[in-house]
Design an enzyme around this catalytic site. Sequence first.
Site, PDB file in Angstrom:
ATOM      1  N   THR A 335       0.844  -1.193   0.000  1.00 53.66           N
ATOM      2  CA  THR A 335       0.000   0.000   0.000  1.00 53.66           C
ATOM      3  C   THR A 335       0.878   1.241   0.000  1.00 53.66           C
ATOM      4  OG1 THR A 335      -0.078   0.364   2.396  1.00 53.66           O
ATOM      5  CG2 THR A 335      -1.654  -1.217   1.474  1.00 53.66           C
ATOM      6  N   ASP A 336       0.345   2.346  -0.505  1.00 53.12           N
ATOM      7  CA  ASP A 336       0.971   3.629  -0.199  1.00 53.12           C
ATOM      8  C   ASP A 336       0.722   3.889   1.284  1.00 53.12           C
ATOM      9  OD1 ASP A 336       2.296   6.045  -0.484  1.00 53.12           O
ATOM     10  OD2 ASP A 336       1.117   6.703  -2.200  1.00 53.12           O
ATOM     11  N   SER A 337       1.336   4.907   1.826  1.00 54.54           N
ATOM     12  CA  SER A 337       1.233   5.167   3.262  1.00 54.54           C
ATOM     13  C   SER A 337      -0.223   5.209   3.715  1.00 54.54           C
ATOM     14  CB  SER A 337       1.919   6.490   3.603  1.00 54.54           C
ATOM     15  OG  SER A 337       1.737   6.798   4.964  1.00 54.54           O
TER      16      SER A 337
END
Length: 597
Positions: A335-337
Amino acid sequence: MNALLKRRLFSILSFMLIFLLCFPASAFGKGWDDPTRPGWGNGEKAKHGWIISKMNHMTLEEKIGQLFIIHMYGQTPTDPNYEETNLNNNRGAKNFKEAIEKYHIGGVIYFNWTDNIGNPADVEQVNALSNGLQEIAMDQRMPIPLFIATDQEGGIVQRLTSPGTVFPGNMALGATRSTDLAGESAGIIGTELSSLGINMNFAPVADVNVNPENPVIGVRSFGEDPDLVSDMAVSQVQAYQDQKVIPTAKHFPGHGDTNVDSHYGLPIINHDLETLHNVDLKPFKAAIDAGIEAIMTAHIVVPALDDSGLPATLSKPIITDLLREEMGYDGLIVTDSLGMSGANVVEPERVPVEAFKAGNDILLNPPDVEQSYNAMLEAVESGEISEERVDESVYRILKAKMEKGLFGDPKTDPDAVENIGTDENLAKADEIANKSITMVKNENNLMPLQDNQDILITGPSLGKPSYLADQMAGKGYNVTDYATNTSPTQEEIDEATLKAQNADKVVVTTYTANTNTAQQQLVSALQSTGKDVVVAAIRNPYDLMKFPDVEGYLTTYGNRDVSVEALARVLSGDVNPQGKLPVTIPDLYEYGHHLGY
C-alpha cells in the site's frame, strides 16, 4: 534385493516421511503454495519447502507483524532521545527495538523527518542503524530479517542527499530520452542504498503524467508518453535488482491524471478502460514483464475499474481482480502510506483490514501502529480474514527476503559507505543534469547570456535564484539576486521590479508557477519593465502556459543543486542544451520540442 539397494530405498522412504511430517498436506493448496505448479524446478521446490517450514513454526502474531512496514523516530535502535516522540506519535513503542519485539514487524521505512537519515546524512550512523535493527530482528524467537525501505526516486523525492549522489529526477531523465542513463542512475542509487543497509526502494515512479496541474506526481514521472515511461521504468527495475535492492513500481493503477494530492484528498481518475490500458497500466505491465518484485498501490478512485467509490488501495476489483488475476502479477503488493487522507475513507482501524482484504500484502506506514496491528489480529481471530489468506502474503514476504539473501546475513559491511557519493557517481549526476536542461524559447538569441551585462536573478526561494546567482558569479557574470516567498507579496514584486531597472537582463526562476497566481504576477511585472526576461522553470515545465509571450524559456525539472548548476552551464553557454520536452505544453509546444545553440 541386495543390501545396497535396500539401504537406498530405506533412505528415500525416510526422507519422504520426514518431509511429510514437516510439511503437512494442509500447507499445500492449489494456488500460491502448490509445489507442483508448472515451471517449478527442484530449486524452487526446495525454496518453497524451506519457506513453508518457517511459516509452520510462526505464531499468528508473528505472521501479522510481517505484514507491516512502519516508521519510528530515532538514529539508533534504542535512541533515548525519541522515546516520548515515538509514544506521542502512536508508534506503539518507545523505540525500534521495542517495536520489533512487540509487533514482530516485517520492516521499517526511513525518513529525514524521523531523523533516521539526516540532511546531510551521517552515513556511518545510518549503516549502524540498519545493522542494529537487523541484529535485533535476527535475535527474536523467530529470526526473520527486515525490509529496510525508503523513498529514493531522485529529484524532488530523495531521502539520502549529501554526501550521497543527488540526481536530477525522473522527468529530467525523460528529457534525456536515455534508458542507459536511467539505468545507470538507478544502479548508483541502488549501490548507495545497499551501502546503508537499505534493501527496498519505493521507486521507480511508473505514473504517466498527463495533467499539467498534477500536484503530487508532475516531475516525479518520466513524462507523458507511456512507452517512454515503460522503457525508463524497466531500465531502473533491472538496475535496482542488480544491486540487490527490491524496486517498487508506483502508484498502481496510475496517478498521472489528477489535480488532487492523495496525501490531502481523494483523487478521481476518470479514464475509460481503453485509456487505462493504453496509458496508465502500460508501464506497470512492462515492469511486471521485467520481473518487478513489488508494486505500490495508489489512493485514487478509478470508476472504470471499480464504481464503489473506494480508492484503489482498498479495492478488491483493482488489486486482486485486475493486478493479481488479469495482469498475472504474483509479487509483493504494497500500500501507499496508510496515513494519507486518500486512504482514510473508512474508520481508522478498518483501513489496514480493508486494504488487506483488497489484496495487498504489505501495509505501509500505519498512522497508529498498535491500533492497526490489533485490528488485523482481531480480523483473523474473528474469521473475517482467513489465516490462509495471511499465509499467502507472509509467503510472498518471506520469499522476497530469502531471494535477496537476507536470511543468510542481512547486515551490511560498515566499509561499504565508501561507495557513497564517489567522484564517479557525482559526475554521472552532472552528466544527466547537463543533458536534461531543455530550452523551449530563445527569441532574439537572448541566450547564452553575455558576461558584459548586468543580470538580475529573482524568483521564489524554492527556485534557487541565489544559488543560481552564485553559480553565474563564479563564471564572471555581474549578477544581483533577489529571492521572494513561494507566493511573492506585492511588496516583493515591487522590489524585484525596482531592481530590474538597473539590469540589462532578468532571469526569473519560477517554481510551479502554472498553479501560482502570485508568481505569474511577478513575471508579468518584470516583463512590463521592458527588460529582456528569461524564465527558468525550476520544477514543472508547464509554467510557460501562464506567460507564453516571455522571450526566453528553459526548464530544469527540479530544484536540486545539480540541476541549478547545469542550468548555469547552459545560460553561460558552457553546455549546449540537449533536453527534449517529455511532456506537451498545452497549446504551445509539442512533446519532443527542443532548441539548442
